[in-house]
Design an enzyme around this catalytic site. Structure first.
Site, short mmCIF file in Angstrom:
data_model
loop_
_atom_site.label_atom_id
_atom_site.label_comp_id
_atom_site.label_asym_id
_atom_site.label_seq_id
_atom_site.Cartn_x
_atom_site.Cartn_y
_atom_site.Cartn_z
N THR A 204 -11.33 -7.06 27.52
CA THR A 204 -12.11 -8.03 26.74
C THR A 204 -13.49 -8.18 27.38
O THR A 204 -13.67 -7.95 28.58
CB THR A 204 -11.43 -9.41 26.65
N VAL B 254 -12.33 -14.04 21.51
CA VAL B 254 -11.12 -14.20 22.33
C VAL B 254 -10.49 -15.58 22.19
O VAL B 254 -9.36 -15.78 22.62
CB VAL B 254 -11.39 -13.92 23.83
N ALA C 249 -15.92 -6.26 26.55
CA ALA C 249 -16.27 -4.85 26.82
C ALA C 249 -17.62 -4.43 26.23
O ALA C 249 -18.02 -3.28 26.40
CB ALA C 249 -15.17 -3.93 26.29
N THR D 284 -26.25 -8.48 35.54
CA THR D 284 -25.78 -8.16 34.17
C THR D 284 -26.60 -9.00 33.20
O THR D 284 -27.35 -9.88 33.63
CB THR D 284 -24.29 -8.56 33.98
N TYR E 247 -18.49 -24.37 34.07
CA TYR E 247 -18.21 -22.97 34.39
C TYR E 247 -17.24 -22.89 35.57
O TYR E 247 -16.23 -22.18 35.51
CB TYR E 247 -19.52 -22.27 34.72
N SER F 264 -14.71 -16.14 39.50
CA SER F 264 -16.11 -16.12 39.97
C SER F 264 -16.14 -16.80 41.33
O SER F 264 -15.32 -17.69 41.61
CB SER F 264 -17.00 -16.89 38.99
N LYS G 177 -13.31 -21.32 35.93
CA LYS G 177 -12.98 -20.20 36.82
C LYS G 177 -11.87 -20.59 37.81
O LYS G 177 -11.01 -19.78 38.15
CB LYS G 177 -14.23 -19.71 37.55
N1 LIG Z 1 -22.61 -11.53 36.35
C1 LIG Z 1 -22.17 -12.27 37.35
O1 LIG Z 1 -22.90 -12.56 38.33
C2 LIG Z 1 -20.76 -12.78 37.35
C3 LIG Z 1 -20.26 -13.35 38.54
C4 LIG Z 1 -18.96 -13.84 38.56
C5 LIG Z 1 -18.16 -13.73 37.42
N2 LIG Z 1 -18.65 -13.18 36.29
C6 LIG Z 1 -17.75 -13.12 35.13
O2 LIG Z 1 -17.63 -11.79 34.70
C7 LIG Z 1 -17.37 -11.76 33.30
C8 LIG Z 1 -18.35 -10.82 32.63
O3 LIG Z 1 -19.66 -11.31 32.83
P1 LIG Z 1 -20.97 -10.41 32.67
O4 LIG Z 1 -21.85 -10.77 33.81
O5 LIG Z 1 -20.60 -9.00 32.43
O6 LIG Z 1 -21.61 -11.09 31.37
P2 LIG Z 1 -22.14 -10.48 30.01
O7 LIG Z 1 -22.77 -11.63 29.30
O8 LIG Z 1 -22.94 -9.26 30.25
O9 LIG Z 1 -20.79 -10.04 29.26
C9 LIG Z 1 -19.90 -10.98 28.73
C10 LIG Z 1 -19.27 -10.37 27.48
O10 LIG Z 1 -18.29 -11.30 27.00
C11 LIG Z 1 -18.44 -11.37 25.59
N3 LIG Z 1 -17.94 -12.64 25.09
C12 LIG Z 1 -18.40 -13.87 25.39
N4 LIG Z 1 -17.73 -14.80 24.68
C13 LIG Z 1 -16.83 -14.12 23.92
C14 LIG Z 1 -15.85 -14.52 22.99
N5 LIG Z 1 -15.66 -15.82 22.66
N6 LIG Z 1 -15.09 -13.58 22.40
C15 LIG Z 1 -15.28 -12.27 22.69
N7 LIG Z 1 -16.19 -11.82 23.55
C16 LIG Z 1 -16.96 -12.75 24.17
C17 LIG Z 1 -19.93 -11.21 25.35
O11 LIG Z 1 -20.21 -10.84 24.00
C18 LIG Z 1 -20.30 -10.16 26.37
O12 LIG Z 1 -20.15 -8.86 25.82
C19 LIG Z 1 -17.47 -13.21 32.82
O13 LIG Z 1 -16.18 -13.77 32.74
C20 LIG Z 1 -18.27 -13.88 33.93
O14 LIG Z 1 -18.00 -15.27 34.01
C21 LIG Z 1 -19.93 -12.69 36.22
#
Ligand SMILES: NC(=O)c1ccc[n+]([C@@H]2O[C@H](COP(=O)([O-])OP(=O)(O)OC[C@H]3O[C@@H](n4cnc5c(N)ncnc54)[C@H](O)[C@@H]3O)[C@@H](O)[C@H]2O)c1
Length: 257
Positions: free
Chosen positions: A19, A71, A21, A194, A159, A146, A163
């Protein structure tokens, strides 16, 4: 397609569902699991992003199926998992960021972040575990927490609460699904470059990244591929004796608060 030469990391013949993706960590994960030999099912609410991920996987010689869904829609997620067939791997990565101070947090903010970041992960875990139990597959479920799960910073209440909840879900499901041979682990990344972290103003972005670099013994920020490799480890037989754990790919950053 040529896959890994290390058998423990080889996912040939396995089905993975990812998910989130369409972007960032989820896209990098779908691409890497496909490179390791898995057939990947990519779910996200962003249809265009999903097409780009599927094209990326196809360019690598892999196979990706796309499921445009939210989701938080339990039935849509259940239908997509069912269509994927017996699952070996679930990577529940979709998530959103939200910032508001405690005093400014509205019910609707909290409800939305909980719905996506916690309930969305819960539904993915439930559907994956049901699929694995029904088909007798000793699968692996990987959730995305996270570093914010156990640190406090201004504006991050919603947030970080979600987590922390993901971690509790992960550990609890690990105890319940273990007897079926199913492993459940979480990843708690540090700052990863990202689209989620790129939405800041350039100056604020540079400042935040510089702080991460200063605090990391490795002297750099993380990339989505760093986290994808952590997912591959937990998804594969290389981590066959690992469950209920939290892996922290964060460049060794010890948060200053
Ligand atoms: N980037 C960071 O620094 C970081 C750090 C810790 C954790 N995370 C976690 O990693 C995961 C991915 O984050 P990322 O940085 O790749 O962000 P991102 O914004 O690039 O990707 C997130 C994806 O989730 C999808 N999404 C969001 N809500 C949705 C929903 N309701 N239904 C379906 N799809 C949905 C978005 O469309 C997007 O494609 C997240 O859970 C984020 O909290 C990220």
């Amino acid at each position: 397609m040529t896959t890994t030469t290390l058998p423990a990391y080889d996912l040939t013949g396995r089905t993975a569902f990812v998910t989130g993706a369409a972007s960032g960590i989820g896209r990098a994960t779908a691409a890497l699991l496909a490179r390791a030999g898995a057939t990947v099912h990519c779910a996200d609410r962003d249809e265009d992003g999903l097409k780009e991920t599927a094209a990326l996987v196809a360019r690598q010689g892999g196979t990706a199926h796309t499921h445009a869904l939210d989701v938080t829609d339990r039935l849509a997620l259940a239908a997509a998992v069912s269509a994927a067939g017996p699952l070996h791997v679930m990577a529940a990565i979709a998530g959103i960021m939200h910032t508001s101070t405690v005093l400014e947090t509205r019910d609707e903010d909290l409800d939305r972040v909980l719905a996506v970041n916690f309930k969305g992960v819960l539904y993915a875990c439930q559907e994956a575990a049901r699929s694995m139990i029904a088909s007798g597959v000793p699968g692996s479920i990987v959730t995305m927490a996270s570093g914010a799960m156990d640190t406090a910073s201004p504006g991050l209440l919603c947030y970080s609460v979600t987590k922390a909840a993901v971690v509790q879900l992960t550990k609890t499901l690990a105890t319940e699904a273990g007897p079926h041979g199913i492993r459940v682990n979480a990843i708690a990344p540090g700052w990863i470059r990202t689209p989620m972290t790129d939405r800041h103003e350039p100056a604020a972005q540079q400042q935040a990244e510089a702080a991460m670099v200063r605090h990391s013994p490795l002297g750099r920020v993380g990339e989505a591929e760093d986290i994808a490799h952590a997912v591959l480890h937990l998804a594969s037989d290389a981590s066959a004796f690992t469950t209920g754990q939290i892996l922290r790919p964060n460049g060794g950053v010890a948060m200053p608060w």
